[in-house]
Write an enzyme that holds these catalytic residues in place. Structure first.
Site, PDB file in Angstrom:
ATOM      1  N   PHE A  73     -10.285  -7.560  14.377  1.00  0.00           N
ATOM      2  CA  PHE A  73      -9.248  -7.980  13.438  1.00  0.00           C
ATOM      3  C   PHE A  73      -8.989  -6.864  12.416  1.00  0.00           C
ATOM      4  O   PHE A  73      -9.906  -6.313  11.838  1.00  0.00           O
ATOM      5  CB  PHE A  73      -9.681  -9.258  12.722  1.00  0.00           C
ATOM      6  N   MET A 107      24.335   8.568   0.892  1.00  0.00           N
ATOM      7  CA  MET A 107      24.301   9.850   1.585  1.00  0.00           C
ATOM      8  C   MET A 107      24.587   9.671   3.066  1.00  0.00           C
ATOM      9  O   MET A 107      25.235  10.494   3.694  1.00  0.00           O
ATOM     10  CB  MET A 107      22.937  10.529   1.369  1.00  0.00           C
ATOM     11  N   GLU A 153       0.813  -1.225   0.000  1.00  0.00           N
ATOM     12  CA  GLU A 153       0.000   0.000   0.000  1.00  0.00           C
ATOM     13  C   GLU A 153       0.846   1.273   0.000  1.00  0.00           C
ATOM     14  O   GLU A 153       0.377   2.327  -0.443  1.00  0.00           O
ATOM     15  CB  GLU A 153      -0.971   0.020   1.182  1.00  0.00           C
ATOM     16  N   LYS A 174     -16.907  -0.745   7.148  1.00  0.00           N
ATOM     17  CA  LYS A 174     -17.304  -1.754   6.171  1.00  0.00           C
ATOM     18  C   LYS A 174     -18.817  -1.791   5.983  1.00  0.00           C
ATOM     19  O   LYS A 174     -19.321  -1.837   4.858  1.00  0.00           O
ATOM     20  CB  LYS A 174     -16.804  -3.130   6.631  1.00  0.00           C
TER      21      LYS A 174
END
Lengths: 571, 194
Positions: free
Chosen positions: A115, A477, A53, A165
């Site tokens: 969950f 860097m 994502e 949901k």
């Protein structure tokens, strides 16, 4: 009575109302009803499946930066949503318009540690311009309308809409609102008062050693022409911020490149010596200014920004101007008198010549160094006719130094947050927005590996992205800082790299390793001639560092230059 | 106002009464490292709009940052600094102080002098309520400390500008109640935004 629509349908139809035709996402339990509606109703929106994502939020960001349109990403609850955060924080720091839509557990499970539950509204609060948690379908259309409105107006930024949901499954009669009611949000096309404009014009007209700093705000306001007119009318040299690169062609005689920690030395000298500094659409962050109190010490600093909170946030601003870049420049132009500034321009040219003399490309070397690769890339792209998406680190600075950007929005880079892993997914978003544009990823070997799995997205979408890895076997860097500030104690910076060409091959992407200076141009041409994506692994000299360099917290006047004693200790 | 001189500022902000708005405000304070001494939120005269009074310590530049950053929050409708305005500034405190038959009389005297009131009496303690400017509240608390303070709660400062001031109501409530919805269907350019 109009027909009932589900929350999922409302999401897609709202996106269509906003002109969205592509979203970047990855499904999961809490967003599945919405995905299902995309399938069932076959909405004309292209869903780009990402591998992680974070990629989705960077793609939406890249899409937005390349076009100025709002990018959209989609994720499920919990880890799906938290994975978006790095991309949203990146977009927030660089003022990119992004709308993120996340699924949330059903209302009955909210607050019960269900969950894949994460309080993404609270988590995203500091890295979004605004956000929503939708627990009632009645609030959904207005929230989506407001999200797009807030994301793209004023100072743009990301907005997140978290939708339970069961809200996606509820139904209601749907009409997309025409208006928003946001009493606390009044972005406007601000033109500063006449007397402020008059004062600014007078300062510019009387200046002996003026400099303009142009930032990304100039591009956002589409004010590049006005900026150039101002510079040319009064012969004022134009520096840019890192994100402002491209607002004036780097090849323009009045361009003095970009300033700051790794900006051109002559640009920093000009900024330190100027008597009037006209900064427009740049937020003047610490990487540009060095130690705040030491920046442009002789100048009356004029700061034009449409965000009032930027006035004096970092520097003492002598002449704050709250205004839109385009409106301000338009109001200002008639009051600015033609001017020559011959002595000042001659002085800058002298500094410029000295910078060129000390430049790594001026010094004959047979070794393959990244600045050479960047300059050859510039030649090969018809002197800048491409969009370059960089990652973060040494290669990012070299790209900005040696690829002379000549068009707006042609450099996409994570300037504020400095997000390694940005380049590949952002380039995917940019290429999808501009299918005909030549797009190059320029990444270090460290950052590239952070989001490397998005190579599958490149293939899935059949995108002709060209990839140049600047491979020096180090987190370069960070290694450079260890060189300069930690007495070369290279802890955690040497990399155990895979064979990048083989990695690319595994995804079906042709590639080639380049180890010699002589092969650089030809390899770039080969990548360009190849239909579809191509990966070049430039195995460059390991210990080359980026110069000039201003140590954090130090003045831009105290640059470490190439040939400086510290550099000579180098391996 | 000097930019470097640290002063105490009283600021009023009107907030849309939306979920987690207080979270947004306090999150901003902590994220921007603002120094907040007290904060009080409650209903305003306008339904749907809460009124917050807070006290912050800082220089002119700090104050500029506090107000402009806060104003950027979408749910913050209006904000004003009333520090230099003629304003009624009050704080309320409830103080439970130990009181025996020997000390009760003396405490009651203090209550009278401070125009506070006794709102609960027990054999061993009193609850005293005071509504006053902060320094008077501080002063009473310090005196009551001699008798033993068992428990205390303070509301933090609330403020209202006196008379027909240009701040507060006129600049606040009326402004938001009269804001027309913006036509967001127009292309951005026509709406005046890029």
């Amino acid at each position: 009575m109009s027909e009932l629509k589900t929350g999922g349908q409302i999401i897609w139809e709202s996106l269509i109302h906003e002109g969205v035709d592509v979203v970047f996402g990855l499904p999961g339990g809490a967003i599945l009803p919405t995905y299902d509606d995309l399938y069932k109703y076959d909405y004309p929106i292209h869903h780009v499946l990402v591998t992680h994502e974070q990629g989705a939020s960077h793609m939406a960001d890249g899409y937005a930066r390349a076009t100025g349109k709002t990018g959209v990403c989609l994720a499920t609850s919990g880890p799906g949503a938290t994975n978006l955060i790095t991309g949203l924080a990146t977009a927030y720091m660089d003022s990119t318009p992004v709308v993120a839509i996340t699924g949330q557990v059903p209302i009955s499970l909210l607050g019960r540690d269900g969950f894949q539950e994460a309080d993404i509204r609270a988590i995203s609060m500091p890295v979004t311009k605004h956000n929503y948690l939708i627990t009632d379908i009645k609030d959904l259309p207005a929230a989506l309308k407001e999200a797009f409105y807030i994301a793209r107006t004023g100072r743009p930024g990301p907005v997140l809409v978290d939708i339970c949901k069961n809200v996606q499954q509820m139904t209601m009669e749907f009409t997309y609102p025409d208006t928003v009611y946001l009493p606390g949000y009044k972005p406007s096309l601000l033109t500063p008062d006449q007397d402020v404009i008059g004062r600014v014009a007078q300062l510019i007209n009387e200046a002996q050693r003026p400099v303009i700093i142009a930032g990304q705000g100039v591009s956002m306001a589409k004010a590049e022409n006005e900026l150039r007119t101002l510079a040319e009318k009064a012969n004022i040299p134009v520096a840019t911020s890192l994100l402002g690169i491209g607002t004036i062609p780097a090849t323009h005689p009045l361009s003095i490149s970009w300033g700051g920690m790794h900006g051109e030395a002559y640009c920093n000298y000009a900024l330190q010596e100027c008597d009037v500094l006209f900064a427009i659409g740049a937020r003047l962050d610490d990487r540009l200014t060095g130690a705040f109190s030491t920046f442009a010490p002789k100048a009356n600093i004029i700061h034009v920004d449409l965000d009032p909170a930027e006035m004096g946030k970092n520097l003492t601003i002598h002449t704050p101007v709250v205004g839109d870049a385009l409106m301000t420049l338009r109001a200002l132009l008639p009051h600015v008198e033609p001017n020559e500034h011959p002595a000042w321009l001659a002085q800058i040219n002298e500094w410029r010549a000295e910078s060129v003399e000390r430049d790594i490309l001026t010094q004959e070397t047979d070794e393959l160094v990244a600045p050479y690769v960047m300059r050859q890339l510039w030649y090969a792209t018809n002197q800048g006719d491409a969009t370059i998406v960089t990652d973060v680190g040494q290669h990012q600075m070299w790209e900005a130094q040696y690829f002379n950007h000549t068009k707006p929005r042609s450099l996409l880079t994570s300037g504020g947050l400095g997000t390694m892993g940005y380049s590949l997914p952002a380039a995917i978003g940019a290429q999808i927005a501009k299918p005909d544009e030549e797009i190059w990823v320029v990444a270090g070997d460290g950052g590239f590996q952070m989001t490397m799995p998005e190579l599958s997205t490149v293939m899935q979408e059949r995108l002709p992205i060209k990839i140049a890895i600047i491979n020096n076997g180090y987190l370069g860097m960070v290694r450079q800082w260890q060189d300069v500030f930690y007495n070369k104690r290279y802890v955690g910076t040497p990399l155990y790299n895979p064979d990048f060409v083989k990695i690319a091959e595994a995804y079906g992407i042709p590639g080639r390793a380049v180890t010699s200076k002589d092969d650089v141009y030809e390899a770039i041409r080969q990548a360009q001639m190849t239909d579809g994506p191509f990966l070049l692994d430039f195995q460059v000299e390991e210990f080359t560092n980026v110069y000039p360099m201003v140590a954090p917290g130090k003045s831009n006047a105290d640059m470490i230059r190439r040939g400086h004693p510290i550099e000579n200790q180098g391996a | 106002m000097s930019d470097t001189q640290i002063r105490r500022h009283t600021i009023i902000a009107w907030l849309e009464d939306k979920p987690s708005v207080l979270n947004r405000v306090t999150g901003l304070f902590s994220r921007r490292n603002f120094n907040i001494e007290s904060l009080n939120v409650g209903h305003s005269e306008t339904p749907g709009i809460s009124r917050m009074t807070f006290v912050t310590l800082g220089t002119g530049r700090d104050l500029q940052q506090v107000t402009t950053q806060l104003d950027k929050l979408i749910n913050v409708v209006h904000i004003c600094d009333v520090t230099s305005e003629p304003a009624v500034v009050r704080e309320m405190a409830l103080i439970k102080v130990t009181a025996t038959s020997q000390t009760r009389g003396e405490i009651m005297q203090l209550v009278e002098i401070y125009r506070a009131s006794v709102v609960d009496v027990d054999m061993t303690s009193l609850i005293i309520q005071i509504v006053a400017p902060e320094d008077r509240v501080n002063s009473l608390i310090s005196l009551l400390g001699n008798f033993g303070i068992e428990e205390m709660v303070r509301t933090g400062r609330v403020a209202m500008v006196r008379g027909n001031s240009s701040h507060g109501h006129n600049h606040g409530a009326r402004e938001w109640t009269e804001v027309a919805p913006v036509d967001a269907s127009l292309p951005v350019e026509q709406n005046g935004y890029h």
